[in-house]
Design an enzyme around this catalytic site. Structure first.
Site, PDB file in Angstrom:
ATOM      1  N   ARG A  62     -11.147  -4.302   5.115  1.00 19.52           N
ATOM      2  CA  ARG A  62     -11.549  -5.151   6.243  1.00 19.52           C
ATOM      3  C   ARG A  62     -12.895  -4.647   6.759  1.00 19.52           C
ATOM      4  NH1 ARG A  62      -5.820  -4.067   8.768  1.00 19.52           N
ATOM      5  NH2 ARG A  62      -4.604  -5.579   7.596  1.00 19.52           N
ATOM      6  N   ARG A 156      -6.299 -10.343  16.178  1.00 14.43           N
ATOM      7  CA  ARG A 156      -6.975  -9.357  15.332  1.00 14.43           C
ATOM      8  C   ARG A 156      -7.904 -10.041  14.325  1.00 14.43           C
ATOM      9  NH1 ARG A 156      -3.200  -5.027  12.227  1.00 14.43           N
ATOM     10  NH2 ARG A 156      -3.352  -6.487  10.494  1.00 14.43           N
ATOM     11  N   ARG A 167       3.169 -11.667   6.577  1.00 17.95           N
ATOM     12  CA  ARG A 167       3.357 -10.491   7.437  1.00 17.95           C
ATOM     13  C   ARG A 167       4.439 -10.751   8.496  1.00 17.95           C
ATOM     14  NH1 ARG A 167      -1.237  -6.441   7.229  1.00 17.95           N
ATOM     15  NH2 ARG A 167      -2.081  -6.918   5.198  1.00 17.95           N
TER      16      ARG A 167
HETATM   17  P1  5GP Z   1      -2.437  -3.167   6.349  1.00 17.49           P
HETATM   18  O1  5GP Z   1      -2.814  -4.069   5.224  1.00 17.49           O
HETATM   19  O2  5GP Z   1      -2.260  -3.931   7.637  1.00 17.49           O
HETATM   20  O3  5GP Z   1      -3.368  -1.996   6.489  1.00 17.49           O
HETATM   21  O4  5GP Z   1      -1.005  -2.554   6.008  1.00 17.49           O
HETATM   22  C1  5GP Z   1       0.086  -3.398   5.726  1.00 17.49           C
HETATM   23  C2  5GP Z   1       1.366  -2.591   5.752  1.00 17.49           C
HETATM   24  O5  5GP Z   1       1.355  -1.654   4.682  1.00 17.49           O
HETATM   25  C3  5GP Z   1       1.568  -1.767   7.027  1.00 17.49           C
HETATM   26  O6  5GP Z   1       2.879  -2.025   7.517  1.00 17.49           O
HETATM   27  C4  5GP Z   1       1.441  -0.344   6.592  1.00 17.49           C
HETATM   28  O7  5GP Z   1       2.297   0.518   7.320  1.00 17.49           O
HETATM   29  C5  5GP Z   1       1.870  -0.436   5.147  1.00 17.49           C
HETATM   30  N1  5GP Z   1       1.326   0.664   4.342  1.00 17.49           N
HETATM   31  C6  5GP Z   1       0.128   1.248   4.423  1.00 17.49           C
HETATM   32  N2  5GP Z   1       0.007   2.230   3.522  1.00 17.49           N
HETATM   33  C7  5GP Z   1       1.187   2.283   2.869  1.00 17.49           C
HETATM   34  C8  5GP Z   1       1.708   3.115   1.834  1.00 17.49           C
HETATM   35  O8  5GP Z   1       1.075   4.026   1.315  1.00 17.49           O
HETATM   36  N3  5GP Z   1       2.970   2.863   1.425  1.00 17.49           N
HETATM   37  C9  5GP Z   1       3.731   1.864   1.952  1.00 17.49           C
HETATM   38  N4  5GP Z   1       4.967   1.734   1.478  1.00 17.49           N
HETATM   39  N5  5GP Z   1       3.282   1.075   2.920  1.00 17.49           N
HETATM   40  C10 5GP Z   1       2.026   1.279   3.382  1.00 17.49           C
END
Ligand code: 5GP
Length: 232
Positions: A62, A156, A167
């Protein structure tokens, strides 16, 4: 001398703590609940105590995100091949993208003597619970309601309509799992960021103090244990 299983378990877990440092901290909760803000506040206040486990992801960065800071940005082929080579503690597909915690990411923080903080989803939590490698503290952060979560995600402005819907769907399931008693050590409702942060901070700081005490007293118990078991 005969020792109970619970003595063995607590002694071994204390030994792990002495060897590997403090228990990591897992923060889990639907995208948009404010986990990143809470983690940032923790690092701002206690920068020497905590370090972030930088996950890998195949989603696009992002605006403002840097490779090696928020995430290691990668592609599906590369990430899958690293997973196949056993380099990840856990991995998941979330909203169409892969995410995962490499062993290296956690080791880097632990080697620096800090409490490792993981921001992962429920799929990751379930996988880590099946192993004995990390033995972390689990904290679930939930939004006041799904409609409030939707409002925050829209404000956001980081998602397409499709990814926002994915999501929100994931969020429902995550909240169900998060609210089930026994799945997390602490559940925080983030209706006010200062209040939520205070809960997190108080929990983590008291847990670290408790572990420090446990580490000192159980070093002695560990020595008793290895003599009793004639391990040396
Ligand atoms: P975002 O794309 O908003 O950064 O993350 C999306 C989701 O992926 C969030 O709920 C975050 O906690 C989860 N997430 C981020 N890193 C990891 C990871 O290494 N492993 C898992 N299982 N989920 C993750």
């Amino acid at each position: 001398m005969v020792f109970s299983m619970s003595f063995r378990k607590s002694t071994i877990s204390a030994f792990n703590m002495v060897q590997k440092g403090f228990r990591p901290l897992v923060l889990c909760g639907p995208s948009g609940t404010g986990k990143s803000t809470l983690i940032k506040k923790l690092f701002d206040e206690l920068p020497d105590s905590f370090g972030f486990s930088i996950s890998h992801t195949t989603r696009k960065p992002r605006a403002g995100e840097q490779n090696g800071k928020e995430y290691y940005f990668t592609d599906k082929e590369e990430m899958q091949s690293q997973i196949d080579r056993g380099q990840f503690l856990e991995s998941a597909t979330y909203s169409g993208n892969m995410y995962g915690t490499s062993k290296r990411a956690v080791e880097d923080v632990q080697r620096a003597g800090k409490v490792c903080v993981l921001d992962i989803d429920v799929q990751g939590v379930k996988q880590i619970k099946k192993t004995i490698t990390l033995d972390p503290l689990y904290v679930f952060v939930k939004p006041p309601s799904i409609s409030e979560l939707e409002k925050r995600l829209r404000e956001r402005n980081t998602e397409t309509e499709e990814s926002l819907q994915l999501r929100l769907k994931a969020a429902q399931e995550e909240i169900e799992y998060g609210e089930q008693p026994g799945n997390f050590h602490l559940v925080i409702e983030n209706d006010n960021v200062e209040k939520a942060y205070k809960k997190l901070r108080d929990f983590v700081v008291s847990e670290i103090e408790r572990q420090k005490g446990l580490g000192a007293s159980t070093k002695c118990r560990f020595i008793q244990f290895i003599y009793a078991e004639q391990l040396i």
